[in-house]
Design an enzyme around this catalytic site. Structure first.
Site, PDB file in Angstrom:
ATOM      1  CE  LYS A  42      51.624  52.378  57.252  1.00 47.13           C
ATOM      2  NZ  LYS A  42      52.630  51.524  56.618  1.00 47.13           N
ATOM      3  CD  GLU A 164      49.759  39.283  47.159  1.00 49.06           C
ATOM      4  OE1 GLU A 164      49.442  38.504  48.066  1.00 49.06           O
ATOM      5  OE2 GLU A 164      49.132  39.369  46.082  1.00 49.06           O
ATOM      6  CG  PHE A 165      52.164  36.873  42.153  1.00 51.62           C
ATOM      7  CD1 PHE A 165      53.457  37.039  41.670  1.00 51.62           C
ATOM      8  CD2 PHE A 165      51.842  35.672  42.773  1.00 51.62           C
ATOM      9  CE1 PHE A 165      54.403  36.023  41.780  1.00 51.62           C
ATOM     10  CE2 PHE A 165      52.777  34.650  42.891  1.00 51.62           C
ATOM     11  CZ  PHE A 165      54.053  34.824  42.398  1.00 51.62           C
ATOM     12  CG  LEU A 267      52.363  42.922  24.564  1.00 51.13           C
ATOM     13  CD1 LEU A 267      51.901  42.117  23.353  1.00 51.13           C
ATOM     14  CD2 LEU A 267      53.886  43.026  24.540  1.00 51.13           C
ATOM     15  CB  ALA A 269      54.128  51.104  23.378  1.00 50.76           C
ATOM     16  N   GLY A 270      54.419  53.298  25.546  1.00 46.47           N
ATOM     17  CA  GLY A 270      54.200  54.702  25.915  1.00 46.47           C
ATOM     18  C   GLY A 270      55.358  55.280  26.690  1.00 46.47           C
ATOM     19  CB  CYS A 277      56.690  46.263  42.351  1.00 47.38           C
ATOM     20  SG  CYS A 277      55.713  46.636  43.802  1.00 47.38           S
TER      21      CYS A 277
HETATM   22  C1  UGA Z   1      53.567  44.838  39.868  1.00 46.61           C
HETATM   23  C2  UGA Z   1      53.140  43.444  39.370  1.00 46.61           C
HETATM   24  O1  UGA Z   1      52.267  43.590  38.256  1.00 46.61           O
HETATM   25  C3  UGA Z   1      52.418  42.659  40.471  1.00 46.61           C
HETATM   26  O2  UGA Z   1      52.121  41.352  40.010  1.00 46.61           O
HETATM   27  C4  UGA Z   1      53.325  42.587  41.708  1.00 46.61           C
HETATM   28  O3  UGA Z   1      52.688  41.912  42.779  1.00 46.61           O
HETATM   29  C5  UGA Z   1      53.696  43.997  42.142  1.00 46.61           C
HETATM   30  O4  UGA Z   1      54.346  44.681  41.063  1.00 46.61           O
HETATM   31  C6  UGA Z   1      54.617  43.881  43.331  1.00 46.61           C
HETATM   32  O5  UGA Z   1      55.737  43.385  43.166  1.00 46.61           O
HETATM   33  O6  UGA Z   1      54.196  44.182  44.459  1.00 46.61           O
HETATM   34  P1  UGA Z   1      52.335  47.185  40.223  1.00 46.61           P
HETATM   35  O7  UGA Z   1      53.673  47.730  40.563  1.00 46.61           O
HETATM   36  O8  UGA Z   1      51.183  47.518  41.117  1.00 46.61           O
HETATM   37  O9  UGA Z   1      52.373  45.564  40.164  1.00 46.61           O
HETATM   38  O10 UGA Z   1      51.967  47.724  38.777  1.00 46.61           O
HETATM   39  P2  UGA Z   1      51.668  47.161  37.319  1.00 46.61           P
HETATM   40  O11 UGA Z   1      50.212  47.187  37.082  1.00 46.61           O
HETATM   41  O12 UGA Z   1      52.371  45.882  37.040  1.00 46.61           O
HETATM   42  O13 UGA Z   1      52.301  48.321  36.428  1.00 46.61           O
HETATM   43  C7  UGA Z   1      53.690  48.676  36.578  1.00 46.61           C
HETATM   44  C8  UGA Z   1      54.069  49.775  35.614  1.00 46.61           C
HETATM   45  O14 UGA Z   1      54.092  49.285  34.278  1.00 46.61           O
HETATM   46  C9  UGA Z   1      53.125  50.981  35.587  1.00 46.61           C
HETATM   47  O15 UGA Z   1      53.889  52.172  35.530  1.00 46.61           O
HETATM   48  C10 UGA Z   1      52.335  50.806  34.316  1.00 46.61           C
HETATM   49  O16 UGA Z   1      51.871  52.023  33.762  1.00 46.61           O
HETATM   50  C11 UGA Z   1      53.385  50.164  33.424  1.00 46.61           C
HETATM   51  N1  UGA Z   1      52.802  49.363  32.316  1.00 46.61           N
HETATM   52  C12 UGA Z   1      52.047  48.270  32.578  1.00 46.61           C
HETATM   53  C13 UGA Z   1      53.082  49.733  30.999  1.00 46.61           C
HETATM   54  O17 UGA Z   1      53.786  50.727  30.733  1.00 46.61           O
HETATM   55  N2  UGA Z   1      52.566  48.971  29.979  1.00 46.61           N
HETATM   56  C14 UGA Z   1      51.797  47.866  30.219  1.00 46.61           C
HETATM   57  O18 UGA Z   1      51.378  47.213  29.236  1.00 46.61           O
HETATM   58  C15 UGA Z   1      51.539  47.509  31.544  1.00 46.61           C
END
Ligand code: UGA
Length: 453
Positions: A42, A164-165, A267, A269-270, A277
């Site tokens: 890597k 980290e968020f 919010l 759905a699907g 994460c």
């Molecule tokens: C998530 C958190 O949102 C971040 O804040 C955090 O830093 C990160 O994990 C981590 O712990 O490193 P991430 O895993 O990149 O981020 O993805 P998200 O955008 O949160 O989505 C997660 C899943 O939820 C996806 O499969 C997405 O399709 C699904 N989702 C999201 C839904 O089904 N409905 C929604 O309304 C939002």
């Protein structure tokens, strides 16, 4: 060396999503950043400017940083630590399917850092960025650093947790414009240094919350568990809506979300949540809670609803097609969400496995993650080179990941290419009224029967 200066020498331990995005963003802001990575293959690719994953905008940021010599890579963590004033530990903390966390990378990074701290002539701050079980920094990292370095937190070096968020797919934006910075410092000097560092980094525009190290670790897990709970909640409501007459979950979610106490995000759905994460942190929190003697019913239900959610889409496909055996079903999207090639715990792949078990013939198309999907699914499915070639002669199309390129597909295109014009919009990106005019349109959370009032 003085980390109070505007530009600091920084090291990042680990070049995963968090480590690499942070390193490039800090280099872009003018800091000199040295990243340590133990995986030599890597490391070689990184030195050639090749990213180990897809993240929009990151390739350019990394190339600029390398050209300006603001970013370097090394295999030696000790070299990175001794050359820098502050180090961010962003190594992987994977967990198994029941939520047992593997802290081996945290342990070995702590040992390497401690050895370097033992020789350091300057005050150095260690910042834990990896997601860990609450208590890990105080009970594991701090004693390891002190025992091996022979030095003391607060006197010779500083230690803090800063979760980290960032989200994959919008990681650069999230690093540069976070809603908050949470810092759990073990000592006052480290807190003061980090407060100054983040005030400068975000030009005092982002609130900084100062808490205990264990509270900072808990904030990370609780935030992800809450987001996951919102998604499972809305999926549960969607599943109820589907049994009613003339109700669409999209309207219901909007009507709820416009209440400021509720809000509109998370919010949708699907198909449910995936990725490396949300599911992982939820399982970790449940396992840790069980270990502590509290059995968290809400978190367990959140996980259970999510595990079952892809079945709702399979159910719709069966209602429409009868048997799935031998039917050509085209799946649009294999990544766990758009703008990433990450397929870890992807709801799309779970759906595909269920459909395959029912005898369906699956064709998939995704703009970037097909290579990774191929490593999991192999010859069990057909990989299309474009949306249009994938749709040709399909009996059903299921939209599983809401990539921007899919949003532009017109209903007539589906209808003209497919054998049976049946579209299941499992991420709710199309307007039902518009699409129903040209094809059979179904979706989770959209009730089947309409009634005139
Ligand atoms: C998530 C958190 O949102 C971040 O804040 C955090 O830093 C990160 O994990 C981590 O712990 O490193 P991430 O895993 O990149 O981020 O993805 P998200 O955008 O949160 O989505 C997660 C899943 O939820 C996806 O499969 C997405 O399709 C699904 N989702 C999201 C839904 O089904 N409905 C929604 O309304 C939002």
């Amino acid at each position: 060396m003085n980390i109070d200066k505007k530009m600091a020498l920084i090291s990042v331990v680990g070049s995963g999503h968090v480590g690499l995005v942070w390193a490039c963003c800090m280099a872009d802001k003018g800091h000199e950043v040295i990243v340590s990575e133990r995986d030599l293959e890597k490391l070689k690719r990184l030195n050639q400017g090749a990213l180990p994953f897809y993240e929009p905008g990151l390739a350019q940021l990394m190339s600029d940083a390398l050209t300006k010599a603001k970013l370097t890579f090394t295999s030696r963590t000790s070299e990175a630590i001794t050359k820098s004033e502050i180090s961010f530990v962003a190594v992987g903390t994977p967990s198994d399917h029941v939520g047992r966390i593997d802290l081996s990378q945290i342990k070995s990074a702590s040992i390497e850092i401690a050895k370097a701290l033992g020789k350091a002539e300057f005050y150095h701050v260690v910042v834990v960025r990896s997601s860990v079980t609450p208590g890990t920094t105080v009970n594991l990292i701090k004693p390891t650093l002190e025992r091996i370095s022979g030095k003391r937190v607060g006197r010779n070096f500083g230690l803090a947790v800063q979760p980290e968020f960032l989200r994959e797919g919008s990681a650069i934006h999230d690093v540069l414009h976070p809603d908050r910075v949470v810092i759990g410092a073990c000592d006052t000097k480290a807190m003061n240094k980090l407060r100054k560092f983040y005030h400068a980094f975000h030009e005092s525009k982002v609130p900084i919350l100062e808490v205990s190290p264990t509270a900072a670790e808990m904030i990370k897990l609780a935030s992800n568990a809450f987001l996951a709970t919102r998604i499972s909640f809305i999926n549960e409501i969607a599943n109820i809506c589907q049994q009613l007459q003339d109700v669409d979950i999209v309207d219901v979610a909007k009507g709820m979300g416009l209440d400021k106490r509720i809000g509109l995000t998370y919010l949708n759905a699907g198909l449910g949540f995936g990725g490396s994460c949300l599911p992982k942190d939820l399982r970790l929190l449940i396992t840790e809670s069980n270990r502590l003697g509290y059995f968290p019913p809400l978190l367990k239900s959140t996980l259970r609803v999510n595990e079952l959610q892809p079945l709702q889409t399979v159910r719709i496909a069966k209602q429409e097609l009868g048997t799935l055996a031998g039917k050509k079903i085209t799946i649009l999207g294999s990544s766990f969400k758009p703008n990433t090639d990450d397929i870890r715990e992807s709801p799309s792949l779970k759906l595909i496995e269920l459909l395959l078990r029912s005898g369906a013939k699956i064709t998939i198309y995704d703009p970037v993650s097909l290579e990774k999907a191929n490593r999991i699914l192999g010859k069990k499915v057909v990989y299309a080179s474009s949306v249009r070639s994938g749709l040709r002669d399909a009996d059903c199309c299921i939209l599983a990941t809401e990539w921007p390129e899919f949003k532009g597909l017109r209903p007539k295109e589906f209808a003209s290419l497919m054998r049976t014009p049946l579209l299941i919009d499992a991420r709710r990106i199309y307007s039902p009224d518009k699409y129903m005019r040209y094809l059979r349109y179904r979706a989770p959370g959209l009730s089947e029967r309409t009634q005139n009032c």
